[in-house]
Design a protein around this motif. Structure first.
Motif, PDB file in Angstrom:
ATOM      1  N   GLU A  31       0.819  -1.216   0.000  1.00 26.82           N
ATOM      2  CA  GLU A  31       0.000   0.000   0.000  1.00 26.82           C
ATOM      3  C   GLU A  31       0.850   1.263   0.000  1.00 26.82           C
ATOM      4  N   SER A  32       0.245   2.344  -0.462  1.00 22.98           N
ATOM      5  CA  SER A  32       0.860   3.664  -0.430  1.00 22.98           C
ATOM      6  C   SER A  32      -0.256   4.692  -0.257  1.00 22.98           C
ATOM      7  N   PRO A  33       0.059   5.903   0.169  1.00 23.86           N
ATOM      8  CA  PRO A  33      -0.985   6.910   0.383  1.00 23.86           C
ATOM      9  C   PRO A  33      -1.700   7.279  -0.913  1.00 23.86           C
ATOM     10  N   ASN A  34      -2.971   7.589  -0.797  1.00 24.44           N
ATOM     11  CA  ASN A  34      -3.785   7.925  -1.966  1.00 24.44           C
ATOM     12  C   ASN A  34      -3.534   9.358  -2.432  1.00 24.44           C
ATOM     13  N   TYR A  35      -3.462   9.533  -3.749  1.00 27.19           N
ATOM     14  CA  TYR A  35      -3.303  10.864  -4.327  1.00 27.19           C
ATOM     15  C   TYR A  35      -3.817  10.858  -5.761  1.00 27.19           C
ATOM     16  N   LYS A  36      -3.978  12.062  -6.296  1.00 23.45           N
ATOM     17  CA  LYS A  36      -4.246  12.208  -7.718  1.00 23.45           C
ATOM     18  C   LYS A  36      -3.339  13.298  -8.266  1.00 23.45           C
ATOM     19  N   VAL A  46       2.499  17.764  -9.782  1.00 24.38           N
ATOM     20  CA  VAL A  46       1.893  18.113  -8.502  1.00 24.38           C
ATOM     21  C   VAL A  46       0.821  17.095  -8.169  1.00 24.38           C
ATOM     22  N   ARG A  47       0.879  16.576  -6.957  1.00 22.17           N
ATOM     23  CA  ARG A  47      -0.101  15.606  -6.481  1.00 22.17           C
ATOM     24  C   ARG A  47      -0.951  16.218  -5.379  1.00 22.17           C
ATOM     25  N   TRP A 139      -1.345  13.155   8.571  1.00 23.22           N
ATOM     26  CA  TRP A 139      -0.987  13.931   7.386  1.00 23.22           C
ATOM     27  C   TRP A 139      -2.267  14.478   6.769  1.00 23.22           C
ATOM     28  N   PRO A 140      -2.505  15.776   6.812  1.00 20.58           N
ATOM     29  CA  PRO A 140      -3.744  16.332   6.267  1.00 20.58           C
ATOM     30  C   PRO A 140      -3.730  16.393   4.739  1.00 20.58           C
ATOM     31  N   ILE A 141      -4.846  16.740   4.175  1.00 24.18           N
ATOM     32  CA  ILE A 141      -4.925  16.948   2.727  1.00 24.18           C
ATOM     33  C   ILE A 141      -3.897  18.009   2.340  1.00 24.18           C
ATOM     34  N   ARG A 142      -3.130  17.727   1.278  1.00 26.87           N
ATOM     35  CA  ARG A 142      -2.086  18.672   0.885  1.00 26.87           C
ATOM     36  C   ARG A 142      -1.708  18.467  -0.574  1.00 26.87           C
ATOM     37  N   CYS A 143      -1.127  19.498  -1.176  1.00 30.25           N
ATOM     38  CA  CYS A 143      -0.582  19.403  -2.523  1.00 30.25           C
ATOM     39  C   CYS A 143       0.937  19.387  -2.435  1.00 30.25           C
ATOM     40  N   ILE A 208      -6.415  25.425  -8.759  1.00 28.00           N
ATOM     41  CA  ILE A 208      -6.599  23.977  -8.653  1.00 28.00           C
ATOM     42  C   ILE A 208      -7.238  23.675  -7.302  1.00 28.00           C
ATOM     43  N   ASP A 209      -8.395  23.029  -7.321  1.00 28.69           N
ATOM     44  CA  ASP A 209      -9.119  22.724  -6.093  1.00 28.69           C
ATOM     45  C   ASP A 209      -8.235  21.942  -5.121  1.00 28.69           C
ATOM     46  N   GLY A 210      -8.168  22.436  -3.879  1.00 30.12           N
ATOM     47  CA  GLY A 210      -7.388  21.772  -2.850  1.00 30.12           C
ATOM     48  C   GLY A 210      -5.957  22.239  -2.775  1.00 30.12           C
TER      49      GLY A 210
END
Length: 223
Positions: A31-36, A46-47, A139-143, A208-210
């Motif tokens: 597993e690894s952390p989710n991103y787009k 940029v993720r 780890w919060p939501i981040r870019c 970019i949202d987020g």
């Protein structure tokens, strides 16, 4: 000389074993952390990462290499049952070494070595043994701006790759945060060929949202 050859042979066998596992699909469960990916440039991208839970080892050292080895040794012991539940945690990637402001490579003398927790333990991580001196990390939501590079990570290569990412960002409309750079390593310690690493830095990207200055990105914090 014979000892060096033996070490090299064992390393090659390990690398070959990893290659076989990869080709057979047995490592797909890692597993690894989710991103787009929200922005793709020629030499970086940029993720947008989702919120996640990690385990962290703080290390005071001027050397990135020594700090990573020291921190990872404690994290590995934690995953092998070094916790109050005596739980075994399956392997995850990457191992991330955050370079905190200071006086060493990239102006850092303190590091935080972090390991992503498997999904089974995201909500309730097992408490580490006190002697390991580990902390849960949210780890919060981040870019994050990401530059990929290959080979073994050294104090010199980390500085070089971070400078290259910084130079690329300076030519764009992307604003880097002031929390320092991190280095993510995806390959097993004894793998020689095809090692994959990344330099990360938190960024703000308007439009970019987020990822905007009014978005949800923020500094990671302990529970």
């Amino acid at each position: 000389m014979e000892k060096q050859r033996l070490i090299m042979l064992l390393s090659l066998i390990t690398a070959a074993s990893v290659s076989i596992l990869c080709s057979s699909g047995l490592t797909k469960a890692i597993e690894s952390p989710n991103y787009k990916i929200v922005l793709l440039e020629s030499d970086f991208h940029v993720r947008l990462y989702s919120e996640s839970a990690w385990i962290s080892a703080a290390v005071d050292d001027l050397s990135f290499e020594k700090a990573t080895l020291c921190g990872y040794a404690r994290l590995f012991e934690y995953t092998q049952g070094g916790n109050l539940n005596y739980s075994w945690l399956p392997p995850t990637v990457p191992v991330v070494t955050a370079l905190l402001p200071g006086a060493g490579p990239l102006h850092s003398s303190a590091y935080s070595v972090r390991l992503y927790l498997p999904s089974k333990f995201q909500a309730e991580p097992p408490s580490p043994l006190p002697e390991l001196d580990l902390k849960p990390y949210k780890w919060p939501i981040r870019c994050v701006a990401v530059r990929r590079f290959y080979g073994f990570t050294t104090d010199e290569s980390v500085v070089k790759e971070a400078e290259r990412l910084s130079k690329s960002l300076s030519k764009s409309n992307i604003t880097a945060g002031d929390n320092g750079y991190s280095v993510a390593q995806y390959s097993p310690p004894l793998q020689i060929i095809g090692r994959v690493n990344e330099v990360w830095v938190e960024v703000t990207v308007e439009g970019i949202d987020g990822c905007g200055s009014d978005g949800e990105t923020s500094v990671a914090s302990a529970y």
